[in-house]
Design an enzyme around this catalytic site. Structure first.
Site, PDB file in Angstrom:
ATOM      1  N   ILE A   2       1.431  27.343  35.950  1.00 42.80           N
ATOM      2  CA  ILE A   2       2.517  28.173  35.398  1.00 42.80           C
ATOM      3  C   ILE A   2       2.169  28.634  34.089  1.00 42.80           C
ATOM      4  CG2 ILE A   2       5.106  28.055  34.406  1.00 42.80           C
ATOM      5  CD1 ILE A   2       4.592  27.187  37.590  1.00 42.80           C
ATOM      6  N   LEU A  22       2.496  27.324  31.131  1.00 40.35           N
ATOM      7  CA  LEU A  22       3.345  26.993  29.953  1.00 40.35           C
ATOM      8  C   LEU A  22       4.292  28.121  29.731  1.00 40.35           C
ATOM      9  CD1 LEU A  22       0.991  24.806  28.023  1.00 40.35           C
ATOM     10  CD2 LEU A  22       2.696  24.173  29.498  1.00 40.35           C
ATOM     11  N   ASN A  62       3.049  17.242  23.952  1.00 38.43           N
ATOM     12  CA  ASN A  62       2.010  17.537  25.238  1.00 38.43           C
ATOM     13  C   ASN A  62       0.848  17.751  24.650  1.00 38.43           C
ATOM     14  OD1 ASN A  62       0.789  18.407  27.466  1.00 38.43           O
ATOM     15  ND2 ASN A  62       2.112  20.045  28.139  1.00 38.43           N
ATOM     16  N   CYS A 112      -2.130  19.723  28.356  1.00 35.40           N
ATOM     17  CA  CYS A 112      -1.944  20.819  29.033  1.00 35.40           C
ATOM     18  C   CYS A 112      -3.112  21.455  29.609  1.00 35.40           C
ATOM     19  CB  CYS A 112      -1.121  22.043  28.692  1.00 35.40           C
ATOM     20  SG  CYS A 112      -0.819  23.138  30.080  1.00 35.40           S
ATOM     21  N   GLY A 140       4.306  10.336  37.387  1.00 39.82           N
ATOM     22  CA  GLY A 140       3.152  10.765  38.140  1.00 39.82           C
ATOM     23  C   GLY A 140       3.484  10.404  39.803  1.00 39.82           C
ATOM     24  N   THR A 187       7.659  16.198  39.944  1.00 41.07           N
ATOM     25  CA  THR A 187       7.736  17.059  41.450  1.00 41.07           C
ATOM     26  C   THR A 187       8.929  16.752  42.133  1.00 41.07           C
ATOM     27  OG1 THR A 187       5.420  17.518  41.068  1.00 41.07           O
ATOM     28  CG2 THR A 187       6.168  17.906  43.311  1.00 41.07           C
TER      29      THR A 187
HETATM   30  C1  LIG Z   1       5.729  23.139  37.590  1.00 37.83           C
HETATM   31  C2  LIG Z   1       5.365  22.064  36.678  1.00 37.83           C
HETATM   32  C3  LIG Z   1       5.473  22.343  35.420  1.00 37.83           C
HETATM   33  C4  LIG Z   1       5.225  21.459  34.491  1.00 37.83           C
HETATM   34  N1  LIG Z   1       5.356  21.857  32.867  1.00 37.83           N
HETATM   35  C5  LIG Z   1       5.179  20.922  32.034  1.00 37.83           C
HETATM   36  C6  LIG Z   1       5.270  21.032  30.536  1.00 37.83           C
HETATM   37  O1  LIG Z   1       5.667  22.079  30.231  1.00 37.83           O
HETATM   38  N2  LIG Z   1       4.877  20.139  29.727  1.00 37.83           N
HETATM   39  C7  LIG Z   1       4.445  18.954  29.993  1.00 37.83           C
HETATM   40  O2  LIG Z   1       4.248  18.207  29.195  1.00 37.83           O
HETATM   41  N3  LIG Z   1       4.339  18.625  31.446  1.00 37.83           N
HETATM   42  C8  LIG Z   1       4.546  19.753  32.313  1.00 37.83           C
HETATM   43  N4  LIG Z   1       4.255  19.361  33.701  1.00 37.83           N
HETATM   44  C9  LIG Z   1       3.734  17.909  34.145  1.00 37.83           C
HETATM   45  C10 LIG Z   1       5.071  16.861  34.490  1.00 37.83           C
HETATM   46  O3  LIG Z   1       6.007  16.860  33.537  1.00 37.83           O
HETATM   47  C11 LIG Z   1       4.287  15.471  34.941  1.00 37.83           C
HETATM   48  O4  LIG Z   1       3.730  15.012  33.840  1.00 37.83           O
HETATM   49  C12 LIG Z   1       3.518  15.858  36.300  1.00 37.83           C
HETATM   50  O5  LIG Z   1       3.957  16.712  37.130  1.00 37.83           O
HETATM   51  C13 LIG Z   1       3.217  14.551  36.960  1.00 37.83           C
HETATM   52  O6  LIG Z   1       4.408  14.044  37.383  1.00 37.83           O
HETATM   53  P1  LIG Z   1       5.018  14.342  38.960  1.00 37.83           P
HETATM   54  O7  LIG Z   1       3.969  13.990  39.885  1.00 37.83           O
HETATM   55  O8  LIG Z   1       6.195  13.303  39.106  1.00 37.83           O
HETATM   56  O9  LIG Z   1       5.293  15.678  39.045  1.00 37.83           O
HETATM   57  C14 LIG Z   1       4.665  20.224  34.917  1.00 37.83           C
HETATM   58  C15 LIG Z   1       4.667  19.981  35.982  1.00 37.83           C
HETATM   59  C16 LIG Z   1       4.923  20.623  37.244  1.00 37.83           C
HETATM   60  C17 LIG Z   1       4.693  20.397  38.543  1.00 37.83           C
END
Ligand SMILES: Cc1cc2nc3c(=O)[nH]c(=O)nc-3n(C[C@H](O)[C@H](O)[C@H](O)COP(=O)(O)O)c2cc1C
Ligand SMILES: Cc1cc2nc3c(=O)[nH]c(=O)nc-3n(C[C@H](O)[C@H](O)[C@H](O)COP(=O)(O)OP(=O)(O)OC[C@H]3O[C@@H](n4cnc5c(N)ncnc54)[C@H](O)[C@@H]3O)c2cc1C
Ligand SMILES: Cc1cc2nc3c(=O)[nH]c(=O)nc-3n(C[C@H](O)[C@H](O)[C@H](O)COP(=O)(O)OP(=O)(O)OC[C@H]3O[C@@H](n4cnc5c(N)ncnc54)[C@H](O)[C@@H]3O)c2cc1C
Ligand SMILES: Cc1cc2nc3c(=O)[nH]c(=O)nc-3n(C[C@H](O)[C@H](O)[C@H](O)COP(=O)(O)O)c2cc1C
Ligand code: FES
Ligand code: FES
Lengths: 262, 310, 310, 262
Positions: free
Chosen positions: B76, B78, B132, B135, B248, B271
């Protein structure tokens, strides 16, 4: 917008790997507008993981219908479902086609015809008779969706890439002639189909005809939470960004909003 | 049976108490409102919003996402509305919810992070800041913080000084020693660590013969990464004394319980919000049912319960 | 169409030419014979056998494996028959196959690795040695080599001196900078690097409230890890001039093509052998078909073709 | 041993979430011995990823049959398959029960009864009449597999945990009495069922009766390639190892080979 498991009432194979699937979903049927879509969970496990987006093909009474082509994992799973089983759906999503005054032309190709049936029906119910141009790869594909359009009255033309039915070649070739038929009128063009087709439609229409296109991208959420479904805008928008989000700002855009890639 | 016998409250550090341990992960729940008709926002443990930067960011060019086996990649970049618009346009709605709000922040420099933290510190209705440092999509600055304990510690303590809000440091999994990173955050003054952010991955379009994502690499998330996340949470919980927040691949209440038993005080769902927008509710009631069936009244007694001899 | 127009031969370093780029990954194909009625061993690019140590190893106590979303965790603990029994009992059969044999080795010390390499150097019928510096399941020694460039380089050059066979160094993904590890192997004299080995992960039994694996952590493999593996192969190919061998979640010919376009000269199929024992054949014919349909006669022109501007 | 996609000829729900599934697989049917198993790919995607092991319940003519209980993802997918569809199978795998002289007793519980039907049929075809003891949770579960055993002649006893049919309690309670009926004879005991049941059978049999048990573990490959399916041996074996591999050294072991965990 709702998310729920709802009964399938029909899943019919139409040939050429194309299926028509109806779902009992009164809330969505009542709210839906032509151009909107739903997100469907196609299987029970985590593979495929994400929902799949499908345009609303028809919405009548308590039911909505989608028209889909079997392409990969998700649509293969969908094609195996049967009436009586449940489907996890989310919708209606996205904006819709904006109905404008004047003669109108709907031009669609392949699965892009899906939202155009709903649009044509909506126009008919408001007393407008659209001109419809449809393209398909071949006769089998065309015959999968043509009958539904033939059931509407109005002008209908079609072409197939291989000439096995209708005109041979791309249906867009018929567009300039149609627009020229009444070249003083303010034609409204509505298009959904493969990217190159919509780009060509946009190129034709930039000479003065308002044109709305329905765009596709990969989508993870459909509800503007992931920001993944971007396409590039022609102009920086009022928020200062140069991207459009298909699930929220679209899927319908005016052709001049979009930065068409060659 | 009476549901109220189960006390799901939990302390996640810096005095922040949640009514239950189920939060949403940054970047996967928009600014909350997107889900208002799909789930009960008020009953969430907390909402963590999309990462905010000092100025608005347009994000990366498309394509930004691609599905993988039991996961997805995102780049994305950010994209976000920036601090000012967040405060003006998003915060008022979020303040109206009954659940705590945690604001995830990101910057390209230590200075930027400090400004952000200081700016948010002024605002009402924010329960904590999540930093964060990890990233993978930002090409300058950010990445280094996430893989070097020294920088992570420095960044944490700078932000620590700029705000009195509870401070959660969100760790990157793209390191060889996650324990060292967790300790660095703790030493810098974090009240909690959250992990994991996404693993760096990629996909190639074999027809076009080029990477699928315009950014080439992206962050891998979803069920696929759960085993790695769980292992890192286990290691982080061993390394620090502050609360650990597990993230995660969490998609079911059973997944959530694995993280809690491994040592997580609370969890974030990422997700899974995309394919199951009511998942956070189901996870919360699943945890409650597990407690009831196992005659456990106090949630906090489950934290780290699988660590036994460890 | 004539299949023979496609030339799938490829050079993977140190003078070792394979008839095609599809190999089996160590520890997932037994000692070859287990698959003799299920796939055509002679037509494989190469067989890489289960990691061999100086002395036999019993491996870890059970449970050793658990399924995860699109993947599995294993903590076999490098059970193997040991060098002597390998040479006596396994090598004769393997020598009889028409495809090259690559022996994967592991040790607890640099000395042990040296002995192993020297021992194998004496034997006929071995085409190359693959040095496993990255086994996450062995608790002493081994792990450090896999995450520290200096040690990896030292180990590689010791083994390099002990054998004249082509030497492939197999890298661990549990590092923050895979490029540095690949460069270390190259500097130590490796003819090729292969990657990735498994990611460290874990699973918890929420009923018993303890880790599922007796070893607590295990190695994650299968389709789930493919995006991470592909990214690392891309980075390693950027970092070194020697051939890169891609491993990690490869289950279909499309997966294999992604790795090749990312820069892999050849690939190894691991976990997929378990659920699809004829998969290696399917992958080989898929690559051939892809070449035919795209009018590509020389396989090697596809290597790294997605790197374009990179 | 073959791996192939083969047609399903029957998939019958027997109640209590138990199913009987027959597959057209002449090579496996011809080669199979009682105690062996097959590995089945239960779905088309990567979730679940691994094949699932099932004992051969019957092998007759061109067909083999498995008896399975719907537990998790894999067996849920299996339960939805229908006659005419294809199933990807691998087998026959593992060793088999060793038929010995003397009176014999087959004791099984739950899905552990699956290989015992094949074993009993084999014994009957060789002129031996086994004594069969079966345990189930309740009447519904028992009735899912009992009729197949009743079709054999010979002595048959059964128990349910809740007493809803047959004796109340664990069927192993009947074992000492049976063995005592002819306490000079060299009884052969064959068992398959939940771990605690087999452990109890082993404990009874250690006082002089030869006992074979069929063990379960997690399996990734079924063909001795992954080395994941280990159980701990009572004694260090001749190869110097202390582990047994269920897919290769088993699934059938003599009870005294195994280090029973409490
Ligand atoms: C589309 C998308 C956007 C994300 N944007 C951010 C973000 O802006 N800041 C952040 O700290 N993590 C961001 N993440 C990471 C998630 O918060 C999370 O740490 C990561 O996806 C693992 O968890 P999950 O497997 O349940 O998705 C993003 C993840 C996804 C999939
Ligand atoms: C707003 C919108 C409306 C659509 N309407 C229709 C319709 O009415 N009928 C129809 O047949 N198709 C429609 N599509 C396309 C449809 O979503 C894809 O064909 C479907 O997702 C393919 O899934 P799969 O698992 O079978 O294929 P996969 O094997 O996953 O992929 C095949 C191709 O489908 C595309 N695709 C896969 N997942 C997604 C996703 N989550 N979002 C977008 N594209 C994806 C990819 O480009 C991919 O190359 C629409 C797409 C969008 C964005
Ligand atoms: C040699 C052998 C013979 C078997 N014969 C039968 C039989 O005849 N009938 C029958 O109903 N069941 C039998 N089983 C058990 C059967 O394999 C599991 O019930 C099945 O794998 C569960 O799959 P699932 O996806 O539905 O469950 P999951 O949700 O994956 O897991 C449910 C439970 O099943 C077990 N299990 C899952 N995968 C495996 C695997 N690959 N290997 C072993 N156990 C696993 C696990 O202990 C888990 O707790 C046998 C197992 C073995 C090892
Ligand atoms: C059961 C199992 C045993 C393995 N044993 C070894 C080994 O002995 N030596 C080694 O270098 N890698 C070993 N590996 C790692 C694989 O060779 C491979 O690098 C890894 O599994 C990633 O590939 P995959 O996802 O295709 O399985 C093993 C993997 C599995 C699943
Ligand atoms: S699909 Fe998630 S924001 Fe559009
Ligand atoms: S299941 Fe793989 S070795 Fe037994």
């Amino acid at each position: 917008m709702i998310q729920a498991k709802r009964h399938i009432t029909l899943n019919e194979s139409l040939g050429a790997d194309i299926y028509r699937l109806s779902i009992q979903a009164p809330e969505i049927a009542a709210a839906a507008q032509a151009g909107q879509f739903i997100m469907v969970k196609t299987g029970m496990g985590f593979d495929p993981l994400l929902r799949r987006p499908f345009s609303i093909h028809q919405a009548e009474g308590d039911e909505i219908q989608i028209l889909f082509k079997r392409l990969g994992k998700g649509t293969t799973l969908l094609s195996k479902l049967e009436a009586g089983q449940q489907l996890d759906i989310l919708g209606p999503l996205g904006n819709a086609f904006t109905l404008q005054e004047g003669p109108c032309c709907l031009i669609g190709g392949g699965m892009g015809v899906a939202p155009l049936l709903f649009l044509a029906q909506t126009m008919r119910s408001r007393g407008t008779t659209p001109h419809i141009l449809l393209g398909a790869r071949n006769k089998a594909e065309l015959m999968a969706f043509l009958p539904a359009f033939q059931a509407l009255d109005g002008s209908l033309r079609y072409a197939t890439d291989d000439g096995s039915m209708g005109q041979r070649g791309f249906i867009i070739e018929a567009l300039p002639a149609l627009l020229a038929e009444d070249d003083k009128a303010k034609w409204q063009v509505y298009s959904c189909g493969p990217y190159p087709m919509m780009r060509a439609v946009a190129a034709i229409c930039q000479h003065g005809w308002p044109c709305q296109v329905s765009m596709e991208t990969m989508m993870a959420c459909g509800i503007s939470a992931c920001l993944g479904c971007t396409i590039t805008a022609r102009n920086t928008n009022r928020k200062g960004g140069k991207y459009l989000h298909v699930c929220q700002d679209g899927p319908v855009f005016t052709a001049d909003q979009i930065e068409w890639k060659s | 049976m009476n549901d109220n016998n189960q006390d799901l409250r939990v302390d996640i550090g810096g005095g922040l108490k949640l009514n239950n341990p189920v939060m949403t992960a940054s970047g996967t729940f928009g600014y909350g409102r997107e889900f208002e008709s799909l789930t009960d926002l008020d009953s969430l443990g907390a909402i963590v919003v999309k990462g905010i930067s000092l100025r608005p960011r347009p994000g990366n060019p498309p394509p930004r996402i691609v599905e993988t086996a039991c996961g997805m990649l995102n780049a994305i970049g950010l994209e976000n509305v920036g601090l000012e618009a967040f405060i003006k346009d998003k915060l008022p709605y979020l303040k109206g919810r009954k659940c705590p709000l945690i604001v995830n922040i990101l910057g390209d420099s230590i200075e930027e992070y400090r400004h952000l933290a200081a700016g948010l510190d002024q605002e009402e209705g924010i329960s904590a800041i999540e930093l964060n440092i990890s990233c993978p999509n930002v090409k300058k600055g950010g990445v280094a913080f996430g893989s070097q304990p020294d920088l992570a510690r420095e960044l944490t303590s700078t932000v620590r000084q700029a705000t009195s809000l509870p401070l959660i440091v969100k760790l990157s999994p793209n390191v060889s020693d996650i324990g060292a990173m967790a300790r660095a955050a703790e030493a810098g003054g974090a009240n909690a660590v959250s992990l994991i952010n996404t693993l760096i991955g990629m996909a190639i379009d074999i027809r076009l013969r080029k990477p699928v994502l315009a950014n080439i690499t992206g962050g891998l998330s979803g069920p696929a990464i759960k085993p790695v996340a769980l292992r890192m949470v286990w290691q982080a919980a061993e390394a620090v004394h502050i609360p650990v927040i597990g993230i995660g691949g969490i998609s079911t209440w059973q997944d959530a319980m694995e993280f809690i038993l491994a040592g997580a005080s609370a969890i974030q769902v990422g997700t899974a919000n995309f394919f199951n927008p009511a998942g956070v509710d189901e996870i919360q009631s699943g945890i409650r049912r597990y407690m009831r069936e196992n005659n456990i009244n106090q949630f906090h007694t489950l934290i780290g319960a699988a660590r036994g001899g460890k």
